[in-house]
Design a protein around this motif. Structure first.
Motif, PDB file in Angstrom:
ATOM      1  N   THR A   4       0.956  -1.393   0.009  1.00  0.00           N
ATOM      2  CA  THR A   4      -0.015  -0.075   0.057  1.00  0.00           C
ATOM      3  C   THR A   4       1.232   1.270   0.288  1.00  0.00           C
ATOM      4  OG1 THR A   4       0.103   0.098   2.266  1.00  0.00           O
ATOM      5  CG2 THR A   4      -1.567  -0.883   1.067  1.00  0.00           C
ATOM      6  N   VAL A   5       0.196   2.087  -0.443  1.00  0.00           N
ATOM      7  CA  VAL A   5       1.354   3.861   0.216  1.00  0.00           C
ATOM      8  C   VAL A   5       1.647   3.451   1.541  1.00  0.00           C
ATOM      9  CG1 VAL A   5       0.913   5.600  -1.037  1.00  0.00           C
ATOM     10  CG2 VAL A   5      -0.681   4.364  -1.607  1.00  0.00           C
ATOM     11  N   ASN A   6       3.066   4.691   1.215  1.00  0.00           N
ATOM     12  CA  ASN A   6       3.876   4.711   2.111  1.00  0.00           C
ATOM     13  C   ASN A   6       4.290   3.722   3.437  1.00  0.00           C
ATOM     14  OD1 ASN A   6       1.769   6.359   1.867  1.00  0.00           O
ATOM     15  ND2 ASN A   6       2.161   8.446   3.550  1.00  0.00           N
ATOM     16  N   MET A   7       4.421   2.734   3.320  1.00  0.00           N
ATOM     17  CA  MET A   7       4.337   1.637   4.076  1.00  0.00           C
ATOM     18  C   MET A   7       6.173   2.118   4.578  1.00  0.00           C
ATOM     19  SD  MET A   7       2.736  -1.185   2.847  1.00  0.00           S
ATOM     20  CE  MET A   7       4.137  -2.330   3.303  1.00  0.00           C
ATOM     21  N   GLY A   8       6.506   2.029   4.233  1.00  0.00           N
ATOM     22  CA  GLY A   8       8.276   2.762   5.380  1.00  0.00           C
ATOM     23  C   GLY A   8       8.602   1.150   5.387  1.00  0.00           C
ATOM     24  N   GLN A   9       8.545   1.295   6.837  1.00  0.00           N
ATOM     25  CA  GLN A   9       8.769  -0.280   8.072  1.00  0.00           C
ATOM     26  C   GLN A   9       8.633  -1.383   7.371  1.00  0.00           C
ATOM     27  OE1 GLN A   9      10.784   0.156  10.900  1.00  0.00           O
ATOM     28  NE2 GLN A   9      11.821   1.522   9.825  1.00  0.00           N
ATOM     29  N   LYS A  10       7.359  -0.711   6.972  1.00  0.00           N
ATOM     30  CA  LYS A  10       6.436  -2.411   6.950  1.00  0.00           C
ATOM     31  C   LYS A  10       6.737  -3.650   5.794  1.00  0.00           C
ATOM     32  CE  LYS A  10       2.534  -1.061   9.390  1.00  0.00           C
ATOM     33  NZ  LYS A  10       1.060  -0.405   9.836  1.00  0.00           N
ATOM     34  N   GLN A  11       7.312  -2.456   4.796  1.00  0.00           N
ATOM     35  CA  GLN A  11       7.774  -2.869   3.723  1.00  0.00           C
ATOM     36  C   GLN A  11       8.568  -4.836   3.894  1.00  0.00           C
ATOM     37  OE1 GLN A  11       7.028  -1.610  -0.121  1.00  0.00           O
ATOM     38  NE2 GLN A  11       7.524  -4.078  -0.118  1.00  0.00           N
ATOM     39  N   GLU A  12      10.295  -4.018   4.709  1.00  0.00           N
ATOM     40  CA  GLU A  12      10.286  -5.764   4.583  1.00  0.00           C
ATOM     41  C   GLU A  12       9.567  -6.897   5.524  1.00  0.00           C
ATOM     42  OE1 GLU A  12      13.118  -7.713   8.379  1.00  0.00           O
ATOM     43  OE2 GLU A  12      12.321  -5.695   8.762  1.00  0.00           O
ATOM     44  N   ILE A  13       8.245  -6.458   5.954  1.00  0.00           N
ATOM     45  CA  ILE A  13       7.547  -7.382   5.955  1.00  0.00           C
ATOM     46  C   ILE A  13       7.139  -8.080   5.315  1.00  0.00           C
ATOM     47  CG2 ILE A  13       5.811  -8.232   8.159  1.00  0.00           C
ATOM     48  CD1 ILE A  13       6.381  -6.393  10.360  1.00  0.00           C
ATOM     49  N   LEU A  14       6.453  -6.993   4.489  1.00  0.00           N
ATOM     50  CA  LEU A  14       5.782  -7.237   3.602  1.00  0.00           C
ATOM     51  C   LEU A  14       6.589  -8.147   2.106  1.00  0.00           C
ATOM     52  CD1 LEU A  14       2.943  -5.829   2.188  1.00  0.00           C
ATOM     53  CD2 LEU A  14       4.242  -5.446   0.322  1.00  0.00           C
ATOM     54  N   ASP A  15       7.683  -8.071   2.460  1.00  0.00           N
ATOM     55  CA  ASP A  15       8.177  -9.056   1.813  1.00  0.00           C
ATOM     56  C   ASP A  15       8.322 -10.117   1.738  1.00  0.00           C
ATOM     57  OD1 ASP A  15       8.971  -7.361  -0.391  1.00  0.00           O
ATOM     58  OD2 ASP A  15      10.574  -5.610  -0.285  1.00  0.00           O
ATOM     59  N   LEU A  16       8.769 -10.527   3.172  1.00  0.00           N
ATOM     60  CA  LEU A  16       8.600 -11.182   3.881  1.00  0.00           C
ATOM     61  C   LEU A  16       7.619 -12.451   3.694  1.00  0.00           C
ATOM     62  CD1 LEU A  16      10.175 -13.558   6.163  1.00  0.00           C
ATOM     63  CD2 LEU A  16       8.898 -11.828   7.267  1.00  0.00           C
ATOM     64  N   PHE A  17       6.218 -11.717   3.769  1.00  0.00           N
ATOM     65  CA  PHE A  17       5.322 -12.695   3.981  1.00  0.00           C
ATOM     66  C   PHE A  17       4.959 -12.757   2.237  1.00  0.00           C
ATOM     67  CE2 PHE A  17       2.282 -11.140   7.470  1.00  0.00           C
ATOM     68  CZ  PHE A  17       4.166 -11.207   8.253  1.00  0.00           C
ATOM     69  N   SER A  18       5.596 -12.526   1.136  1.00  0.00           N
ATOM     70  CA  SER A  18       5.119 -12.633  -0.219  1.00  0.00           C
ATOM     71  C   SER A  18       6.490 -13.909  -0.325  1.00  0.00           C
ATOM     72  CB  SER A  18       5.169 -11.362  -0.983  1.00  0.00           C
ATOM     73  OG  SER A  18       4.660 -10.701  -0.091  1.00  0.00           O
ATOM     74  N   SER A  19       7.379 -13.446  -0.088  1.00  0.00           N
ATOM     75  CA  SER A  19       8.323 -15.026  -0.100  1.00  0.00           C
ATOM     76  C   SER A  19       7.842 -15.774   0.847  1.00  0.00           C
ATOM     77  CB  SER A  19       9.715 -14.744  -0.309  1.00  0.00           C
ATOM     78  OG  SER A  19      10.121 -13.653   1.213  1.00  0.00           O
ATOM     79  N   VAL A  20       7.109 -16.076   1.799  1.00  0.00           N
ATOM     80  CA  VAL A  20       7.346 -17.803   2.653  1.00  0.00           C
ATOM     81  C   VAL A  20       6.202 -18.178   1.672  1.00  0.00           C
ATOM     82  CG1 VAL A  20       5.975 -18.097   4.304  1.00  0.00           C
ATOM     83  CG2 VAL A  20       8.258 -16.829   4.774  1.00  0.00           C
ATOM     84  N   LEU A  21       5.106 -17.254   1.253  1.00  0.00           N
ATOM     85  CA  LEU A  21       3.743 -17.868   0.751  1.00  0.00           C
ATOM     86  C   LEU A  21       4.080 -17.885  -0.171  1.00  0.00           C
ATOM     87  CD1 LEU A  21       1.274 -17.924   0.519  1.00  0.00           C
ATOM     88  CD2 LEU A  21       0.669 -15.256  -0.590  1.00  0.00           C
ATOM     89  N   TYR A  22       5.167 -17.400  -1.543  1.00  0.00           N
ATOM     90  CA  TYR A  22       5.409 -18.546  -2.623  1.00  0.00           C
ATOM     91  C   TYR A  22       5.482 -19.526  -3.095  1.00  0.00           C
ATOM     92  CZ  TYR A  22       8.041 -18.706  -6.887  1.00  0.00           C
ATOM     93  OH  TYR A  22       8.546 -19.196  -8.021  1.00  0.00           O
ATOM     94  N   GLU A  23       6.552 -19.540  -1.946  1.00  0.00           N
ATOM     95  CA  GLU A  23       7.739 -20.793  -0.978  1.00  0.00           C
ATOM     96  C   GLU A  23       6.791 -21.919  -0.625  1.00  0.00           C
ATOM     97  OE1 GLU A  23      11.131 -23.338   0.151  1.00  0.00           O
ATOM     98  OE2 GLU A  23      11.146 -21.192  -0.806  1.00  0.00           O
ATOM     99  N   CYS A  24       5.409 -21.557   0.111  1.00  0.00           N
ATOM    100  CA  CYS A  24       4.563 -22.733   0.589  1.00  0.00           C
ATOM    101  C   CYS A  24       3.539 -23.151  -1.047  1.00  0.00           C
ATOM    102  CB  CYS A  24       3.741 -21.866   1.452  1.00  0.00           C
ATOM    103  SG  CYS A  24       4.500 -21.902   3.182  1.00  0.00           S
ATOM    104  N   VAL A  25       3.319 -21.823  -1.159  1.00  0.00           N
ATOM    105  CA  VAL A  25       2.264 -22.406  -3.013  1.00  0.00           C
ATOM    106  C   VAL A  25       3.579 -23.430  -3.458  1.00  0.00           C
ATOM    107  CG1 VAL A  25       1.373 -21.309  -4.561  1.00  0.00           C
ATOM    108  CG2 VAL A  25       0.761 -20.514  -2.413  1.00  0.00           C
TER     109      VAL A  25
END
Length: 1943
Positions: free
Chosen positions: A1757-1778
């Motif tokens: 979403t707009v102005n993520m800032g800090q949370k971008q890192e968590i978002l990336d982590l979640f995305s890659s974890v999800l990708y891995e799981c799937v």
């Protein structure tokens, strides 16, 4: 006030008060039958509701209800659901008048009538009973039998039984029944004894009084009883004592309680099946007992029972006149009802003196019961002959066998005789109850003495019998059991009291009912009691603490002198009785509900509260109960129950607080003085256990009250509230002094109930705590439990346990706290159980040690309570330690069961530590684990609540199994491993065969309008997948349809007159009709088994349309115009075939029954032939076995020839190879040879005889039955009879006999056992080549004495008749035996002279027969085919293409060329048999070449030499062979040949050739591509009958071969199509299969890839079938274990469920595999992980949870800032799981990430998550996991290889930073046992857990100080099993080196 509380404290509040009215009562009024008897007798039923009757109904209705009020009764039971799950509602059985109403209802659903029954006479009793349906009567097999649940309705003369399945039985009763009881085995009847039945004198025998009936269809048999006498010998006899009445019968345990009215004693008996030795004692003849009177007696009963059970009325009894003199009760109106017992009793009075003939002769059943048991003579007579003393022996023919008794009552207990025994002390109510500790009591209420007597009983150790104990008497007016292990007792005073066993719990307080009071002064519901004057405050703890008498007894005033009370009750002058309602009695207890009958006649249903509602309290109570001695446990539970269930009791949340308070008080704590328990907030304001402060009557306040408020939770909540801050209220100073004051003098009271058991209770609660740690949902409960455990651990001075809890919950466990001192003197009394360990058992620690491969002592567990711990321990032992035996045996070395019995000492237990074992095959471990877990009942839901670290090994095993599952696992296993495709397969495998997924229900719109051509129901979806490139299926439909008029295209030449033109057209139509009539056989093949009929509609049979349309005007051309001659009966066989084709559409799995078959019978006579065919088809698909014998007989007597043929062949095919006797009889009637020679000659039509002979062959197929073989052998050469019988169509009969003989001896070859004297092969050889006829031997020689007058055959065999049958018989007998000598007989002759002796046609059969015998020599090439042709033919045969013929005198060219083509055709046909259904390419090419050759021969100029007919025959044979090889495949080249031949209609093309061509077409598309042909012996036999290579010349021609046999190909068809169905979309799809063939003598073991849906090769050739990846989950079907599983899949339309893997597309959408997501992402995986777009996830998975996770957590979403890192982590974890397809690991990944972040923020309040991460890391570094990776290098990674090291690093860094920032001081303080600051506590705990630092108490033993080097430390710490990396961090502290040394 206070006394009011105390008074209420032992009252139990009943809940859920409802007025109770039996539901049936209301329903009865509206039930249509309430108009009852008068009307039923006056009017026929049809007029019952007619208008004129209506007026009179109302009046009668009112009368009836008044009468019925008196007679109603009802009973309730706990609801039983059909499936067997727990249901919580009542079922009611209500009886009134003639009606029985069964209703069900629950809290969630309203009451509803389930069934209502109305019977003819008033119902005496109705009850539920379960009957056992079993063949085996022995006791041990009882458990496995199925149970038929019934409802039994007793009327005066019969019992009606209605089962839930809908079966009804009526059993008439041979005597009047006083009472009927349901038992574990069936029904038990008590015979009512009439008043004038005197006890018989010594010579006469009494009749049994109790009888049993084990099944509605069984006989009623007398009951045996076995009573123990004083001297230990037991007597066995029938139950004959009239004084014995049953008062109670229970099914589990199966006991009966009886009451002896003479002695006034109750006895208990065990009810069981009779043992054989008891049977013999009862049934044996005894010497004195054999006097005629006895005989008359017992046999009379027998006969009476017998005659009644046969349904005669007892009025017909010969004693009618006699007994009526004696019995005054007999009324004229209903003789059969009343006098039943008198007539029986008076039979005994008959002696010979009265009337020997009448009395004895009329009873044939001698000694059915021998009732004499007193004189057991040593001499035994057999039952069969009567003793000589019996003068009437001649009369008593021993016809009937004795009635064998089935049940036996075995004496268990009789109450002791007391002096004062009242006459009428029969128990009015008996029940079995158990107390809170599971001890069982049998209680019986003796109302006359107001006593409830309770007998304690228990099972003996070997579970075989019950042992009864002492009797306890409780004063009671009524009582009822409550299923929560208690019972309600209504005391004489009107109080309702709750007991558990014989321990009194307290009075029951019923809101809304006034409690009975003995004071006359007030009628108010007692606001005050006489105790009010006493007002000493009594603190609660004291009330609970002392085991004072007053606590257990209710403090309500009682008249201590109970005798007065009784008197007053009897005189009924006790005042409160007039005051209003009081409880009169209790009835209908179900579970914890019971009905109170009040004095004013109304009823109220109340609920007794459960012992605990919260799961946590229940578990703790169970554990404590398990460990305490029974008496203590009961007292403890009683106290808890009375506190918990007090009026206005606690709500769910405060139940735990209440439990803790109660438990600690019982241990001797003063909970009011303990800081943490003092502040418990009890929500119920009236709760009796609130600290008595609230109830203190002092008006003036005190400081304590203020303190109490300040210390309350509420105050603390307010202090932290926002308002508080905003209003700037300064926090109040709570005086901390209070606590210190308290802690000075806290000590335990050692006199309390549980004081001595504190250690044991503490230990089991600790185990419960460990168990709760394995359930993530119980977090709240653990917090509560820890507080209690810490308090106990401190007081017991168990430092290790306190440390253990501190490490788990650092924030909850402060290092210091209140300690209650326990007197040193008192500790001696404390009982330390043997299982108590000083080291706290920790499940996490145990798992961790296993993963590291260290030994561990067995883990203690409580059976039943700690099931999860047991499961985890065993699964780790199995999967990680590789010990396969861990789950197999009960007593495992990994668990120590806790029991109260003393155990081995600690030291011994330490010795048998176990270590890592190397396992055999790793993959099998995962399977063992998964299968075991489902057997234990562990499902996915349980797995999800295990903490992720503990669950990881299990998940790993599941992941492993998911990759390579076995195909035959049960459904539950497949669900657990997440393979829906397999679980659905397993689930469908258990379903009865019914409609399959693939059956197309709705025909598409276009077809419904057009006329039905019989091919609408084919499954288009699958066929369009099999033949996706073209429209060949439509083409086949067009070729095979016979329901539309044909096109008659004739050109009118100028010279033709109109009339001639019409004749021309009709002649042309006649030609075309030859083809139309041949089509149905092919259509039957095409539509084989494709339809599931609707049972309510007749089967649509498309009509056979023999009209034509002539262009250009489309005028109708009809054969019936009379212009040309049409052969008679031309269509009869065509319509027969049409009927067969229609019937064969019905799939074998359809649900059809006899009624439906008869329902299809056509109204018009002209359709009878079609119906005959329909019947044959039903036989071929196995449904004809359902047709009732009556109907079969019905059809056969009609004498319709076709019907008989169809029926006989159908029935025989349905009973293939069974030697079924009834069918044999049926067939024999139609075969004169099988009838005795003297029997009347039946005029059986010839074709029916042929059908019957083939039928015999089918029924006896493969049995080598001697007599049948002998008869059939003779029948092959049956000569024509003198009277012109057997003269027409002899060939077909002889052929049929040959085929039948071949079937009977199928493949038996030379080892025909017991038939050597028949010389079968020689006889057949003679039939084949000719010679002198043998003299007809056997019983039929009479018939063949005189030769036929018309046919002159002489005494030689007519080879033209017998050769075909004999040849094929030889072929079938020696099928596949490779017997050279027999094969040489069949070699084609190789001289011209010999060739002239053999019909060329027969050479085809001989060649075929020879090749079938030499099965293994057949090779699929033209060279082999030619090798069958003898040299002379090969050399001199003309090549058909030459113009002029070579002339030669001594060679007959015609013979040679005909022989040549027929031999070739025979060899081709054998090739077709050998490779039937195999789609063998070389066989196909070879046969295709020959077919092409024959087609060219036909058009060759000199085809006339060979003869077009012969060439056509050979072409048809080759075409059929081709179709056999390619059966079901729909091969295009064969289809082209068939289509070409379809168009040829003129010239030589007759009906028979069309039949052959369209059969070939049908075989090619057998069953719409779902079926293929088998090459088993029986299939070859069936195909030989069906494809016999002589085709009929016209449609009525049966001369050489019965046309009906053409349909026997069905017996050779087998389903072999495998259709992959996508489990998510439920549609068929493509999937790649890998088929592995077993090696044979012709080829090695090979693999072949097929794209399914495809026909599989024959299963016996295959080793395994595998669904190949990468698109679908792999699936292996191993056929080496057996083909049963695959066969069941194939028979259910071949549906194989497959599941697409994530990110893959199906072959239809993406044929080449270029579009799959993995294909795009695989190029550069790491960079891709960042750029993974959450939108694309939908292509990978359809799981809604994952999709929404992507939606909400991975979208930037707009102005993520800090949370971008968590978002990336979640995305890659999800990708891995799937992509790795482990979506179940997503929560674990996220939990680990969160835990690491929390640790970084120093916010870890509990260490369980850290433990989980530790376990995960240990698992991946464990030995077993490493080995698995080496064994399966290709295996997908279960968790991302990059994620774990990062986690590990982050934790290490966080903890190391903490060490540097001053944490080392903290650790040092901890190790030296000094306190450290609060803020550091939680991180310290994390450090200790993560690095597994040993507890400080272990350290002094190795000596901490004075270590100089790291090596020394390493050596010392080795025994503590501390990892090196942890030691490196501790080294600086331990070596006294201030600089921290970090790695």
């Amino acid at each position: 006030m206070s006394n009011f509380y105390e008074e209420r404290a032992t009252m139990i509040a009943a809940g859920d008060l409802q007025e109770f009215v039996p539901f049936g009562r209301d329903h009865c009024k509206h039930h249509p039958n309430a108009l009852n008897l008068q009307l039923r007798q006056l009017q026929p039923a049809s007029e019952l509701w007619s208008s004129d009757g209506a007026a009179g109904l109302v009046g009668s209705l009112q009368e009836v209800t008044i009468h019925e009020k008196q007679k109603e009764s009802w009973q309730l039971r706990k609801g039983v659901s059909e499936i067997g799950e727990e249901v919580d509602y009542d079922e009611e059985l209500y009886v009134a008048g003639n009606m029985v109403i069964w209703s069900k209802g629950s809290k969630s659903q309203a009451l509803a009538v389930y069934k209502a029954f109305t019977v003819d006479s008033p119902v005496q009793q109705a009850l539920w009973c379960d009957f056992i349906i079993s063949q085996d009567k022995s006791e041990k097999d009882y458990s496995s039998d199925e149970v038929e649940k019934c409802i039994c309705i007793l009327q005066s003369s019969c019992v009606n039984m209605h089962s839930i399945e809908g079966k009804d039985y009526i059993a008439s009763l041979p005597f009047q029944v006083a009472n009927v009881w349901p038992t574990k085995y069936g029904l038990l009847f008590e015979r009512s004894s009439s008043s004038h039945e005197l006890p018989p004198g010594p010579p006469r025998e009494p009749l049994p009084t109790m009888f049993s009936m084990l099944h509605p269809l069984d006989e009623i048999t007398p009951l045996v009883c076995k009573s123990g006498s004083l001297f230990g010998s037991s007597r066995v006899q029938y139950v004959v004592d009239h004084a014995m009445k049953i008062v109670f019968l229970n099914t589990d345990p199966s006991v009966v309680m009886t009451y002896d009215t003479v002695q006034g004693l109750h006895s208990v008996w065990d009810l069981r099946r009779v043992r054989t030795e008891e049977e013999t004692v009862v049934l044996k003849f005894s010497e004195q007992g054999g006097t005629p009177q006895n005989v008359a007696t017992s046999s009379s009963l027998t006969a009476h029972l017998r005659s009644l059970s046969k349904g005669d009325s007892p009025v017909a009894s010969p004693f009618q006149n006699y007994s009526s003199i004696h019995s005054q009760s007999r009324s004229t109106s209903s003789p059969s009802l009343h006098s039943r017992s008198p007539s029986i009793s008076n039979m005994a009075a008959l002696s010979r003196a009265h009337s020997p003939a009448l009395g004895v002769h009329s009873f044939s059943g001698v000694q059915r019961f021998n009732l004499s048991s007193h004189n057991q003579s040593p001499k035994r007579h057999s039952i069969s002959h009567s003793p000589n003393s019996n003068s009437n022996g001649s009369f008593l023919a021993p016809e009937t066998e004795p009635i064998v008794p089935e049940l036996c009552m075995d004496h268990l207990w009789t109450e002791t005789i007391t002096n004062i025994r009242e006459k009428n002390s029969q128990a009015s109510k008996v029940f079995i109850t158990s107390d809170l500790c599971g001890q069982k009591f049998l209680c019986f209420l003796v109302e006359s003495q107001l006593q409830l007597r309770c007998v304690k009983f228990q099972e003996s150790n070997d579970k075989t019998q019950l042992i009864f104990g002492s009797v306890t008497n409780i004063q009671a007016k009524d009582a009822a059991p409550v299923e929560i292990d208690t019972m309600l007792v209504l005391e004489g005073s009107g109080n309702l009291v709750l007991y558990t066993g014989v321990v009194r719990v307290g009075k029951v307080f019923i809101p809304g009912l006034p409690a009975p009071s003995l004071t006359m002064s007030n009628t108010m519901p007692r606001p005050s009691t006489p105790l009010d004057s006493v007002s000493t405050p009594n603190p609660l703890s004291k009330l609970l603490g002392s085991l004072d008498e007053a606590v257990l007894l209710s403090p309500v005033p009682e008249l201590r002198d109970s005798s007065k009370l009784h008197d007053s009750l009897y005189n009924e002058d006790c005042t409160f009785q007039q005051l209003g309602t009081y409880i009169h009695s209790l009835r209908d207890p179900v579970h914890n509900r019971v009905t109170l009958e009040l004095s004013n006649g109304s009823m109220v249903r109340i609920t007794i509260p459960e012992i605990a509602t919260s799961e946590l309290v229940q578990t703790c109570l169970q554990a404590i109960k398990f460990i305490l001695p029974k008496e203590v446990a009961v007292q403890m539970l009683v106290k808890w129950y009375s506190v918990h269930s007090a009026p206005g009791g606690p709500s769910y949340h405060s139940e735990w607080n209440l439990f803790v308070t109660c438990l600690m008080n019982m241990m001797g704590y003063n909970t009011d003085r303990l800081a943490w328990t003092r502040n418990f907030d009890f929500e119920g304001s009236l709760s009796p256990v609130i600290a008595p402060k609230k109830a203190r009557p002092s008006e003036t306040g005190s400081d304590d009250d203020w303190e109490y408020l300040l210390n309350s939770d509420y105050h603390q909540n307010v202090e932290s509230h926002l308002l508080n801050r905003s209003l700037c209220l300064s926090p109040l100073e709570v005086s901390q002094m209070k606590d210190e004051d308290l802690s000075q003098n806290l000590s335990l009271d050692s006199s309390t109930l549980l004081f001595t058991h504190i250690p044991a209770i503490f230990f089991v609660l600790h185990l419960v705590y460990e168990e709760l740690k394995l359930n993530t949902l119980m977090g709240e409960g653990i917090h509560s439990l820890v507080e209690l455990l810490v308090q106990l651990a401190r007081d017991l001075k168990l430092e290790a346990y306190v440390d253990h809890y501190y490490r788990d919950y650092p924030t909850l466990v402060r290092t210091t706290g209140q300690v209650c001192t326990i007197d040193q003197g008192q500790t001696g009394f404390m009982h330390r159980p043997s299982f108590f360990t000083s080291e706290p058992p920790s499940i996490y620690q145990w798992v961790s040690s296993c993963l590291k491969g260290e030994g561990m002592p067995p883990y203690p567990y409580l059976p039943v309570i700690c099931e999860r711990s047991r499961l985890v321990v065993l699964s780790i032992a199995l999967y990680i330690l590789g010990d396969e035996s861990s789950v197999s045996d009960e007593s495992s070395q990994y668990l120590s069961r806790i029991s109260i019995a003393p155990q081995k000492s600690q030291a011994e237990q330490e010795e048998n530590r176990f270590s890592f074992r190397h396992s055999t095959s790793v993959s099998s471990l995962a399977e063992r684990l998964v299968v075991w877990m489902t057997n234990v009942g562990f499902a996915l839901r349980d797995l999800e609540t295990l903490p992720f670290g503990v669950a990881l090994p299990i998940r790993d095993a599941i992941y492993h199994c998911r990759e390579q599952p076995a195909s035959d696992w049960p459904e539950a296993v497949c669900l657990l491993i997440g393979r829906q495709d397999l679980s659905k397969q397993a689930c469908e495998g258990n379903l009865p065969k019914g409609k399959s997924v693939l059956s197309s229900d709705v025909p598409s719109g276009t077809e419904t309008e057009e006329e039905d051509d019989g091919m609408n129901d084919m499954n288009q979806e699958v066929m369009s997948l099999i033949w996706s490139e073209d429209l060949r299926v439509q083409d086949v439909r067009r070729l095979l349809q016979s329901a539309h008029p044909v096109r008659v295209n004739v050109v009118q030449y100028p010279e033709l007159s109109d009339h001639e033109f019409i004749e021309e057209k009709e002649n042309r139509l006649l030609q075309l009709c030859q083809r139309t009539m041949a089509l149905p056989v092919g259509r039957g093949m095409f539509t084989l088994f494709s339809y599931h009929p609707v049972p309510t509609e007749p089967l649509p049979i498309p009509k056979l349309n023999l009209t034509g349309r002539a262009p250009p005007r489309n005028t109708t051309v009809d054969l019936n115009s009379g212009n040309i001659d049409v052969p008679p009966n031309m269509t009869s066989w065509a319509s027969f075939h049409n009927g067969v084709a229609a019937g064969l559409k019905i799939a074998p799995a359809s649900q059809i029954d006899s009624a439906w078959i008869v329902y299809n019978k056509p109204k018009h006579a002209e359709l009878a032939n079609e119906y005959a065919g329909f019947l044959m088809a039903l036989g071929l698909n196995g449904h004809l076995t359902k047709l009732a014998t009556l109907n079969i007989h019905d059809y056969l007597t009609k004498g319709h020839e076709m019907t008989s043929i169809g029926l006989l062949l159908g029935v025989s095919a349905a009973k293939l190879g069974t030697m079924d006797m009834s069918i044999t009889r049926l067939l024999s009637i139609h075969i004169p040879a099988l009838l005795p020679p003297t029997s009347t000659e039946l005029d059986v039509p010839h074709n029916v005889q042929v059908a019957a002979v083939v039928g015999i062959g089918l029924v006896y197929q493969g049995t080598a039955h001697r007599h049948t073989a002998e008869v059939l052998l003779a029948e092959i050469g049956r000569p024509p009879g003198p009277e012109m019988e057997y003269c027409t169509d002899r060939e077909s009969y002889s052929l049929a006999a040959g085929l039948a003989l071949g079937m009977v001896c199928l493949g038996h070859g030379s080892n025909l056992i017991g038939m050597s004297d028949l010389n079968v092969p020689e006889q057949l050889y003679q039939y084949m080549v000719g010679g002198h006829r043998r003299f007809q031997a056997g019983m039929h020689r009479e018939k063949h004495k005189s030769p036929s007058y018309q046919i002159k055959e002489g005494d030689t065999i007519n080879v033209d008749v017998t050769c075909p049958g004999a040849t094929l018989a030889l072929a079938m007998i020696y099928l596949k035996t490779n017997n050279r000598s027999i094969a040489d007989w069949l070699r084609a002759p190789d001289t011209m002279y010999l060739l002239d002796f053999v019909k060329p046609e027969f050479l085809l059969l001989r060649t075929l027969a020879r090749c079938l015998i030499l099965w293994d020599d057949i090779l699929p090439n033209s060279k082999w085919v030619d090798s069958n042709v003898p040299q002379i033919i090969r050399e001199n045969s003309i090549s058909l293409s030459e113009i002029e013929l070579p002339c030669s005198e001594d060679l007959n060219l015609e013979t040679l060329s005909q022989a040549h083509v027929y031999i070739i055709a025979g060899a081709c046909l054998s090739l077709g048999f050998r490779f039937a259904g195999s789609e063998n390419l070389s066989a196909f090419n070879c046969l295709h070449k020959f077919a092409k050759d024959f087609m060219t021969y036909l058009s060759a100029p000199n085809a006339s030499v060979t003869g077009p007919y012969n060439l056509e025959t050979c072409l048809s044979v080759v075409l059929l062979s081709l179709a056999m090889v390619m059966a079901g495949s729909g091969n295009l080249k064969v289809l082209q040949l068939c289509r070409f031949l379809h168009m040829k209609t003129g010239g030589e093309m007759n009906y028979g050739f069309h039949l052959a061509h369209h059969m070939a077409l049908g075989l090619l598309f057998l069953g719409g591509g779902r079926y293929s042909l088998s090459t088993s012996d029986s299939s070859i036999a069936a195909l030989l009958c069906a494809l016999y290579p002589h085709f009929p010349a016209h449609s009525t021609d049966n001369r050489y071969h019965l046309q009906a046999l053409r349909h026997l190909y069905v017996l050779a068809a087998e389903p072999r199509l495998l259709v992959p169905v996508d489990v998510d979309t439920n549609t068929p799809c493509y999937a790649l299969l890998e088929v592995t063939y077993k090696g044979t003598q012709w080829y090695e073991q090979t693999k072949e890839e097929l794209m399914a849906p495809t026909l599989l090769p024959e299963l016996h050739l295959l080793k395994q079938i595998k669904v190949k990846g990468p698109r679908y989950w792999e699936l292996l079907i191993d056929l080496s274990k057996g083909t049963q599983h695959l066969k069941s899949i194939l028979s259910k339309d071949g549906v194989l469920y497959v599941k697409l893997r994530a990110g893959q597309l199906s072959y239809k959408e993406d044929p080449m595999g270029w579009q799959s997501l993995l294909a795009q992402t695989v190029a550069n995986r790491n960079s891709e992980a960042r750029a993974f777009k959450p939108e694309t996830i939908s292509a990978f998975t359809s799981d809604p949870a994952l999709l929404s996770f992507a939606e909400y957590f991975c979208k930037p979403t707009v102005n993520m800032g800090q949370k971008q890192e968590i978002l990336d982590l979640f995305s890659s974890v999800l990708y891995e799981c799937v992509t790795q397809e482990t979506p179940e690991m997503l929560p674990a990944y996220i939990a680990m990430d969160q835990a690491v972040r929390r640790l970084g923020r120093r916010e870890m309040s509990e260490t369980s998550e850290l433990w989980q991460i530790k376990l995960v890391l240990e698992f991946f570094s464990s030995r077993s996991h490493q080995e698995r990776l080496q064994n399966h290098p290709k295996r997908g990674l279960f968790m991302n290889s990059e994620f774990l090291p990062v986690v590990k690093c982050t934790i290490d860094n966080t903890l190391d930073q903490w060490l540097q920032a001053g944490g080392d001081g903290c650790v040092h303080a901890y190790l030296n046992g000094q306190p450290c600051e609060e803020s550091q506590l939680s991180t310290l705990a994390c450090f200790l857990v993560y690095h597994s630092v040993p507890a400080p108490r272990h350290l002094p033993s190795i000596g901490l100080e004075g270590n100089t080097s790291f090596a020394e430390l390493l050596f010392k710490f080795k025994q503590l099993k501390m990892p090196v990396r942890a030691l490196l961090r501790l080294a600086p502290l331990l070596l006294g080196n201030p600089q921290p040394m970090l790695m």
